[in-house]
Write a protein that holds these residues in place. Structure first.
Motif, PDB file in Angstrom:
ATOM      1  N   SER A  40      34.113  -1.980 -21.382  1.00  0.00           N
ATOM      2  CA  SER A  40      33.614  -3.089 -22.198  1.00  0.00           C
ATOM      3  C   SER A  40      32.549  -3.866 -21.432  1.00  0.00           C
ATOM      4  CB  SER A  40      34.761  -4.029 -22.559  1.00  0.00           C
ATOM      5  OG  SER A  40      35.701  -3.365 -23.356  1.00  0.00           O
ATOM      6  N   ARG A  41      31.783  -4.687 -22.178  1.00  0.00           N
ATOM      7  CA  ARG A  41      30.729  -5.475 -21.533  1.00  0.00           C
ATOM      8  C   ARG A  41      31.294  -6.361 -20.433  1.00  0.00           C
ATOM      9  NH1 ARG A  41      28.761  -7.257 -26.938  1.00  0.00           N
ATOM     10  NH2 ARG A  41      28.032  -5.307 -27.778  1.00  0.00           N
ATOM     11  N   LYS A  42      32.354  -7.062 -20.728  1.00  0.00           N
ATOM     12  CA  LYS A  42      33.082  -7.852 -19.725  1.00  0.00           C
ATOM     13  C   LYS A  42      34.512  -7.329 -19.787  1.00  0.00           C
ATOM     14  CE  LYS A  42      30.208 -11.886 -19.921  1.00  0.00           C
ATOM     15  NZ  LYS A  42      29.145 -12.047 -19.487  1.00  0.00           N
ATOM     16  N   HIS A  43      34.805  -6.351 -18.955  1.00  0.00           N
ATOM     17  CA  HIS A  43      36.038  -5.568 -19.061  1.00  0.00           C
ATOM     18  C   HIS A  43      37.227  -6.216 -18.358  1.00  0.00           C
ATOM     19  CE1 HIS A  43      37.783  -1.571 -20.007  1.00  0.00           C
ATOM     20  NE2 HIS A  43      38.621  -1.938 -19.049  1.00  0.00           N
ATOM     21  N   ASN A  62      39.268  -0.390 -24.350  1.00  0.00           N
ATOM     22  CA  ASN A  62      39.952   0.800 -23.849  1.00  0.00           C
ATOM     23  C   ASN A  62      40.962   0.502 -22.754  1.00  0.00           C
ATOM     24  OD1 ASN A  62      38.711   2.749 -25.547  1.00  0.00           O
ATOM     25  ND2 ASN A  62      36.836   2.480 -24.366  1.00  0.00           N
ATOM     26  N   GLY A  63      41.176  -0.752 -22.442  1.00  0.00           N
ATOM     27  CA  GLY A  63      42.243  -1.139 -21.535  1.00  0.00           C
ATOM     28  C   GLY A  63      41.915  -1.027 -20.064  1.00  0.00           C
ATOM     29  N   THR A  64      42.757  -1.721 -19.286  1.00  0.00           N
ATOM     30  CA  THR A  64      42.724  -1.686 -17.834  1.00  0.00           C
ATOM     31  C   THR A  64      44.078  -1.169 -17.379  1.00  0.00           C
ATOM     32  OG1 THR A  64      41.208  -3.561 -17.774  1.00  0.00           O
ATOM     33  CG2 THR A  64      42.405  -3.077 -15.746  1.00  0.00           C
ATOM     34  N   PHE A  65      44.075  -0.212 -16.461  1.00  0.00           N
ATOM     35  CA  PHE A  65      45.304   0.449 -16.035  1.00  0.00           C
ATOM     36  C   PHE A  65      45.461   0.323 -14.528  1.00  0.00           C
ATOM     37  CE2 PHE A  65      43.947   2.252 -19.960  1.00  0.00           C
ATOM     38  CZ  PHE A  65      45.103   2.546 -20.662  1.00  0.00           C
ATOM     39  N   ARG A  70      49.132   0.518 -18.398  1.00  0.00           N
ATOM     40  CA  ARG A  70      48.228  -0.483 -18.967  1.00  0.00           C
ATOM     41  C   ARG A  70      48.714  -1.877 -18.599  1.00  0.00           C
ATOM     42  NH1 ARG A  70      45.024  -0.054 -24.476  1.00  0.00           N
ATOM     43  NH2 ARG A  70      43.837  -1.970 -24.268  1.00  0.00           N
ATOM     44  N   VAL A  71      47.762  -2.729 -18.177  1.00  0.00           N
ATOM     45  CA  VAL A  71      48.118  -4.089 -17.760  1.00  0.00           C
ATOM     46  C   VAL A  71      47.195  -5.102 -18.425  1.00  0.00           C
ATOM     47  CG1 VAL A  71      49.054  -3.374 -15.525  1.00  0.00           C
ATOM     48  CG2 VAL A  71      46.629  -3.949 -15.703  1.00  0.00           C
TER      49      VAL A  71
END
Length: 164
Positions: A40-43, A62-65, A70-71
């Motif tokens: 994302s633009r600001k992920h 799309n998430g942060t893992f 996934r968190v």
């Protein structure tokens, strides 16, 4: 607290030294810019606090893992694998003294100058080029018409033949 984040993207590895909060994303305003469309633009953000570093997802698509899970927000201590969308990164704590001011400037210049794309300037450059082209055509037209007016013979002021 200092740490490092090593990101693998398109077969290349880049290592970033972290000594303060950082923003990861595709946007050119981010501290760590990645070009992968799954990011994302600001992920996400990484920030040091009293208890250590915190990884926070910023509502990415799309998430942060962290190590495959996934968190939304979690503590990171070092050695973990972080995934931002489809980009993999390794987070490590760095032992040592805080960076001096000149070391921070050198690190910032080496990291930002080598990775920041100039995406925001491209549309502006296209608009400037189009406006310059239109102005050049306008100036050429005005110049050509003024030269044609100077070269034309003066109209005959004689009376029409029927009036004689």
């Amino acid at each position: 607290m200092r740490a490092s984040l090593t990101i693998e993207e398109k077969g290349a590895r880049r290592r970033y030294e972290l000594d303060g909060p950082v923003l990861v994303g595709r946007d050119a305003d981010c501290d760590i810019v990645v070009s992968d469309p799954t990011v994302s633009r600001k992920h996400a953000s990484l920030a040091a606090g009293e208890g250590g570093w915190t990884l926070r997802d910023l509502g990415s698509g799309n998430g942060t893992f962290l190590d495959g899970k996934r968190v939304d927000e979690t503590a990171v201590s070092g050695g973990e694998l972080i995934r931002f969308g489809g980009i993999t990164a390794r987070f490590e704590q760095v032992e040592g003294e805080p960076l001096t001011a000149s070391q921070k400037i050198q690190r910032t210049l080496s990291q930002t100058l080598s990775i920041r794309p100039a995406r925001r300037t491209r549309p502006k450059a296209v608009v400037v080029a189009i406006v310059a082209g239109v102005l050049a055509l306008l100036v050429a037209t005005v110049y050509h018409r003024s030269r044609m007016a100077e070269a034309a013979p003066p109209p005959d002021r004689a009376a029409p033949a029927s009036a004689r």
